[in-house]
Design a protein around this motif. Structure first.
Motif, PDB file in Angstrom:
ATOM      1  N   TRP A  91     -16.351 -12.654  -5.573  1.00  0.00           N
ATOM      2  CA  TRP A  91     -15.713 -12.938  -6.479  1.00  0.00           C
ATOM      3  C   TRP A  91     -15.946 -12.848  -7.891  1.00  0.00           C
ATOM      4  N   GLU A  92     -16.599 -12.007  -8.053  1.00  0.00           N
ATOM      5  CA  GLU A  92     -16.403 -11.593 -10.037  1.00  0.00           C
ATOM      6  C   GLU A  92     -15.577  -9.920  -9.733  1.00  0.00           C
ATOM      7  N   HIS A  93     -15.332  -9.454  -8.601  1.00  0.00           N
ATOM      8  CA  HIS A  93     -14.614  -8.336  -8.030  1.00  0.00           C
ATOM      9  C   HIS A  93     -13.057  -8.810  -7.766  1.00  0.00           C
ATOM     10  N   VAL A  94     -13.510  -9.803  -7.003  1.00  0.00           N
ATOM     11  CA  VAL A  94     -12.209 -10.044  -6.930  1.00  0.00           C
ATOM     12  C   VAL A  94     -10.624 -10.503  -7.559  1.00  0.00           C
ATOM     13  N   ILE A  95     -11.366 -11.073  -8.587  1.00  0.00           N
ATOM     14  CA  ILE A  95     -10.744 -12.068  -9.726  1.00  0.00           C
ATOM     15  C   ILE A  95     -10.387 -10.973 -10.926  1.00  0.00           C
ATOM     16  N   LYS A  96     -10.659  -9.268 -10.777  1.00  0.00           N
ATOM     17  CA  LYS A  96     -10.475  -8.380 -11.750  1.00  0.00           C
ATOM     18  C   LYS A  96      -9.701  -7.686 -10.870  1.00  0.00           C
ATOM     19  N   ALA A  97      -8.880  -7.351  -9.994  1.00  0.00           N
ATOM     20  CA  ALA A  97      -8.158  -6.816  -8.723  1.00  0.00           C
ATOM     21  C   ALA A  97      -6.695  -7.412  -8.294  1.00  0.00           C
ATOM     22  N   ASP A  98      -5.761  -6.611  -8.911  1.00  0.00           N
ATOM     23  CA  ASP A  98      -4.361  -6.910  -8.364  1.00  0.00           C
ATOM     24  C   ASP A  98      -3.977  -6.252  -7.296  1.00  0.00           C
ATOM     25  N   PRO A  99      -4.077  -6.728  -6.171  1.00  0.00           N
ATOM     26  CA  PRO A  99      -3.617  -6.060  -4.800  1.00  0.00           C
ATOM     27  C   PRO A  99      -1.671  -5.538  -5.062  1.00  0.00           C
ATOM     28  N   ARG A 100      -1.595  -5.781  -6.034  1.00  0.00           N
ATOM     29  CA  ARG A 100       0.312  -5.103  -6.321  1.00  0.00           C
ATOM     30  C   ARG A 100      -0.266  -3.604  -6.547  1.00  0.00           C
ATOM     31  N   GLY A 101      -1.874  -3.758  -6.673  1.00  0.00           N
ATOM     32  CA  GLY A 101      -1.469  -1.938  -6.920  1.00  0.00           C
ATOM     33  C   GLY A 101      -2.158  -1.479  -5.250  1.00  0.00           C
ATOM     34  N   LEU A 102      -1.923  -1.613  -5.096  1.00  0.00           N
ATOM     35  CA  LEU A 102      -2.189  -1.709  -2.871  1.00  0.00           C
ATOM     36  C   LEU A 102      -1.600  -0.229  -2.811  1.00  0.00           C
ATOM     37  N   PRO A 103      -0.601  -0.320  -2.427  1.00  0.00           N
ATOM     38  CA  PRO A 103       0.037   1.075  -1.632  1.00  0.00           C
ATOM     39  C   PRO A 103       0.378   2.407  -3.391  1.00  0.00           C
ATOM     40  N   GLU A 104      -0.131   2.282  -3.996  1.00  0.00           N
ATOM     41  CA  GLU A 104      -0.185   3.763  -4.946  1.00  0.00           C
ATOM     42  C   GLU A 104      -1.516   3.977  -4.729  1.00  0.00           C
ATOM     43  N   ILE A 105      -2.326   3.194  -4.620  1.00  0.00           N
ATOM     44  CA  ILE A 105      -4.092   3.917  -4.068  1.00  0.00           C
ATOM     45  C   ILE A 105      -3.804   4.383  -2.646  1.00  0.00           C
ATOM     46  N   ILE A 106      -2.765   4.043  -1.785  1.00  0.00           N
ATOM     47  CA  ILE A 106      -3.139   3.814  -0.283  1.00  0.00           C
ATOM     48  C   ILE A 106      -2.269   4.671   0.364  1.00  0.00           C
ATOM     49  N   LYS A 107      -1.285   4.792  -0.342  1.00  0.00           N
ATOM     50  CA  LYS A 107      -0.315   6.085   0.546  1.00  0.00           C
ATOM     51  C   LYS A 107      -0.705   7.686  -0.187  1.00  0.00           C
ATOM     52  N   PRO A 108      -0.987   8.225  -1.142  1.00  0.00           N
ATOM     53  CA  PRO A 108      -1.428   9.543  -1.550  1.00  0.00           C
ATOM     54  C   PRO A 108      -2.717   9.958  -0.579  1.00  0.00           C
ATOM     55  N   LEU A 109      -3.605   8.704   0.403  1.00  0.00           N
ATOM     56  CA  LEU A 109      -4.555   9.450   1.581  1.00  0.00           C
ATOM     57  C   LEU A 109      -3.532  10.026   2.586  1.00  0.00           C
ATOM     58  N   LYS A 110      -2.119   9.937   2.819  1.00  0.00           N
ATOM     59  CA  LYS A 110      -1.998  10.556   4.270  1.00  0.00           C
ATOM     60  C   LYS A 110      -1.574  12.302   3.579  1.00  0.00           C
ATOM     61  N   GLU A 111      -2.295  12.576   2.504  1.00  0.00           N
ATOM     62  CA  GLU A 111      -2.106  13.746   2.021  1.00  0.00           C
ATOM     63  C   GLU A 111      -3.315  14.696   2.884  1.00  0.00           C
TER      64      GLU A 111
END
Length: 246
Positions: A91-111
């Motif tokens: 839970w300590e990690h869960v409360i620190k992570a904002d899910p709204r940042g997922l698209p910015e992190i994941i989308k560049p992986l297609k490169e």
């Protein structure tokens, strides 16, 4: 350019993680470079079913700014061509992570990869939507039960309106009950193509317990063959974003 595919559903427990892990390894067996991303930030299980037990850096660390994305990418030597970005389970990690940042992190992986498979939370809450909208295409997962089919259909409609190309759906765990909704009725109800039927198969459950997806655990099992068929279908249709397919 790689394909970003969100694995989504309307209900929890439909088998999205099982589909994600087996599809990743099946695509790897077809020679594709694949990365599976555990984007279920509160109920992470992908690393467990793919046999990764010692992930020091996770997607939670990247979201909270405590690590770089490359540090959260793990190669899986037992699975050819397959990589994994795990999620934390505390839970300590869960409360620190904002899910709204997922698209910015994941989308560049297609490169870097041919296929980016995103294991998403169920439903339409903000964490689920953030994960699903990290993809450009979506593969829906449902069970042959009317409430599950109805809920997953609703999520598919929302994703289409949000601009994702919904490739179709997988009917998972078919054959476990005499009351299962038949595939043709499920397809009529979902109003999207049925891309694969994954049977109820003891070998799938056994492989999950061993941390070895069934396509490698028992490749001759009916479930394994169904996942390989699904992988071939995904290769055939993914990347085509036109709604002509409907």
């Amino acid at each position: 350019m790689g394909k970003l595919i969100s694995i989504a559903s309307g209900k929890g427990g439909t088998g999205k993680t099982t589909v994600t892990s087996n599809l990743a390894i099946a695509l790897g067996k077809l020679g594709k470079q694949v990365i599976a991303v555990d984007a279920d930030l509160t109920m992470a299980n992908l690393s467990l079913v793919m046999g990764l037990d010692d992930a020091d850096v996770t997607i939670h660390d990247v979201l909270s700014g405590d690590a770089n994305l490359d540090d959260a990418i793990y190669s899986l030597p037992n699975f050819d061509n397959v990589h994994l970005i795990p999620a934390a389970v505390d839970w300590e990690h869960v409360i620190k992570a904002d899910p709204r940042g997922l698209p910015e992190i994941i989308k560049p992986l297609k490169e870097k990869f041919d296929y980016v498979l995103i294991d998403c939370p169920a439903g339409l809450q903000i964490d689920a939507m953030s994960a699903m909208l990290s993809g450009e295409e979506a593969l829906m997962v449902t069970n042959p039960e009317i409430s599950c089919i109805a809920d997953t259909m609703k999520v598919g409609i929302v994703l289409k309106k949000a601009g994702l190309a919904v490739l179709g759906f997988v009917l998972n765990r078919y054959g476990r009950s005499i009351n299962d909704i038949p595939p043709e009725i499920a397809e009529d109800t979902m109003e999207m193509p049925l891309l694969g039927i994954i049977p109820e198969d003891r070998a799938i459950r056994e492989g999950t317990l061993e941390g070895i997806p069934v396509v490698l655990y028992k490749p001759d099992a009916e479930g394994a063959k169904a996942f390989m068929d699904l992988a071939n279908e995904i290769v055939r249709i993914s990347g085509v974003k036109s709604k002509v397919m409907y």
